[in-house]
Design an enzyme around this catalytic site. Structure first.
Site, PDB file in Angstrom:
ATOM      1  N   SER A   1       0.815  -1.211  -0.090  1.00 24.39           N
ATOM      2  CA  SER A   1      -0.069  -0.023   0.139  1.00 24.39           C
ATOM      3  C   SER A   1       0.867   1.236   0.044  1.00 24.39           C
ATOM      4  O   SER A   1       2.052   1.253   0.502  1.00 24.39           O
ATOM      5  CB  SER A   1      -1.070   0.055   1.235  1.00 24.39           C
ATOM      6  OG  SER A   1      -1.538   1.152   1.602  1.00 24.39           O
TER       7      SER A   1
ATOM      8  N   TYR B   1      -3.326  -0.281  10.579  1.00 26.21           N
ATOM      9  CA  TYR B   1      -2.804  -0.804   9.396  1.00 26.21           C
ATOM     10  C   TYR B   1      -1.644  -0.316   8.769  1.00 26.21           C
ATOM     11  O   TYR B   1      -0.821  -0.883   8.164  1.00 26.21           O
ATOM     12  CB  TYR B   1      -4.087  -0.219   8.461  1.00 26.21           C
ATOM     13  CG  TYR B   1      -4.068  -0.697   7.113  1.00 26.21           C
ATOM     14  CD1 TYR B   1      -4.408  -2.003   6.522  1.00 26.21           C
ATOM     15  CD2 TYR B   1      -3.557   0.367   6.231  1.00 26.21           C
ATOM     16  CE1 TYR B   1      -4.371  -2.625   5.319  1.00 26.21           C
ATOM     17  CE2 TYR B   1      -3.310  -0.320   4.801  1.00 26.21           C
ATOM     18  CZ  TYR B   1      -4.059  -1.466   4.400  1.00 26.21           C
ATOM     19  OH  TYR B   1      -3.817  -1.873   2.942  1.00 26.21           O
TER      20      TYR B   1
END
Length: 339
Positions: free
Chosen positions: A145, A158
């Site tokens: 990501s 996260y």
């Protein structure tokens, strides 16, 4: 060394295959003839994903497993190799998260996100390497990501897990290169993607969660996964202009980005609709368990998600673009001299 025959039928394992990027990737791998093992905790989404693949004439093996459980993941890999053959490609994609300020996340919730989103990748990588290294071949794709390189508010668990994954990836990459093995590992940094996570991730926000705009359809991300699996010689790929912009901006102006995200980051991750008091949550149990709902690959933002990424195409063809730019420059110089 990349696979000299990237489109021959291969055995591909995908974690988090019941929805989102994992599900879209599974369909694409299967559509070109790969035998796909679908791994996730739920059953409804796995069964639906397998049915889609089989309806198209593909081969799918579904296994319900929690990637945070290394022993269970080892047993799943044994089943894959017994039923489909030696694993050629392993895609780590399973994750979970909590949308909340850090002070509102309990220690147990933070631990669980870390176990799945970071240690799940470690477990998957270890499981794959145990089988690939003795054969001296195989490819591992880490679905990363932009948030592995730049933290944002409301996603501390996260972002921490994805940052850890990136450090782990770099360390492992250097070890594999030192050993001169033909096993390869690569990573794909994703932008915001329209996946079901915004429907089922534990949220403590007042409004419904959404990906940070601009965001993309899961098929855009899946094309990045397939390209990485076919061309693992690069250490990392970026999908989407937003990913490239975020990573590069943080490198040169991290402090300014801190202040910008402090002002915009919380509002940009919420819609103008109130979050319902009761909603699916997949942190501890799968939202698509027995007799549950099949959430599919797409989230609730189809009307706003981008279906194409020019940046992705340019990134994947940068050598050709560089050659073209060089030829154009040489032609311009020759024209000026002739004039």
């Amino acid at each position: 060394m990349s696979d000299p025959h990237p489109h021959r039928s291969r055995v591909v394992v995908i974690t988090g295959a019941s929805g989102g990027i994992g599900r879209a990737s599974a369909r694409m791998f299967a559509a070109r003839g790969d035998r796909v093992a679908l791994l996730a905790r739920g059953t409804t989404g796995l069964e639906a994903a397998a049915a889609e693949i089989r309806a198209g004439g593909g081969t799918a093996l579904l296994i319900s497993v929690d990637t945070a459980d290394h022993g269970a993941l080892e047993a799943a890999a044994d089943q894959v190799e017994a039923e489909l053959g030696p694993i050629d490609v392993w895609v780590n994609d399973a994750f979970t998260s909590v949308f909340a300020r850090f002070v509102d996340i309990t220690p147990e919730e933070f631990d669980r996100v870390t176990q799945v989103t970071y240690l799940g990748f470690v477990n998957g990588t270890r499981t794959a390497l145990t089988r690939m290294l003795p054969r001296d071949r195989g490819i591992i794709v880490q679905v990363g990501s932009a948030l592995a390189h730049r933290g944002i508010p409301l996603q501390s668990a996260y972002c921490g897990a994805k940052h850890a994954m990136w450090g782990f990836h770099e360390s492992l990459l250097t070890e594999l290169r030192h050993d001169r093995t033909h096993v390869q590992v690569t990573s794909v940094a994703m932008p915001g993607v329209n996946t079901p996570q915004f429907t089922w991730v534990l949220s403590k926000l007042p409004m419904k969660a959404q990906p940070v705009p601009p965001f993309y359809q899961p098929e855009v991300a899946a094309r990045g996964v397939l390209h990485a699996a076919d061309h693992p010689e690069r250490r990392a790929y970026w999908v989407g202009a937003a990913t490239a912009g975020t990573i590069l901006a943080n490198r040169v102006a991290g402090g300014l980005l801190d202040r910008y995200l402090a002002k915009t980051g919380i509002g940009s991750q919420q819609t103008d609709q109130r979050r319902p008091a009761e909603h699916p949550t997949n942190l501890w149990e799968p939202a698509d368990g027995p007799d549950g709902h099949d959430y599919g690959a797409h989230g609730p933002f189809d009307d706003r998600a981008l279906a194409h990424s020019p940046q992705q195409w340019a990134s994947q063809h940068r050598r050709a673009l560089g050659l073209g730019a060089g030829l154009a420059a040489a032609a311009a110089v020759a024209a000026r001299r002739a004039a």
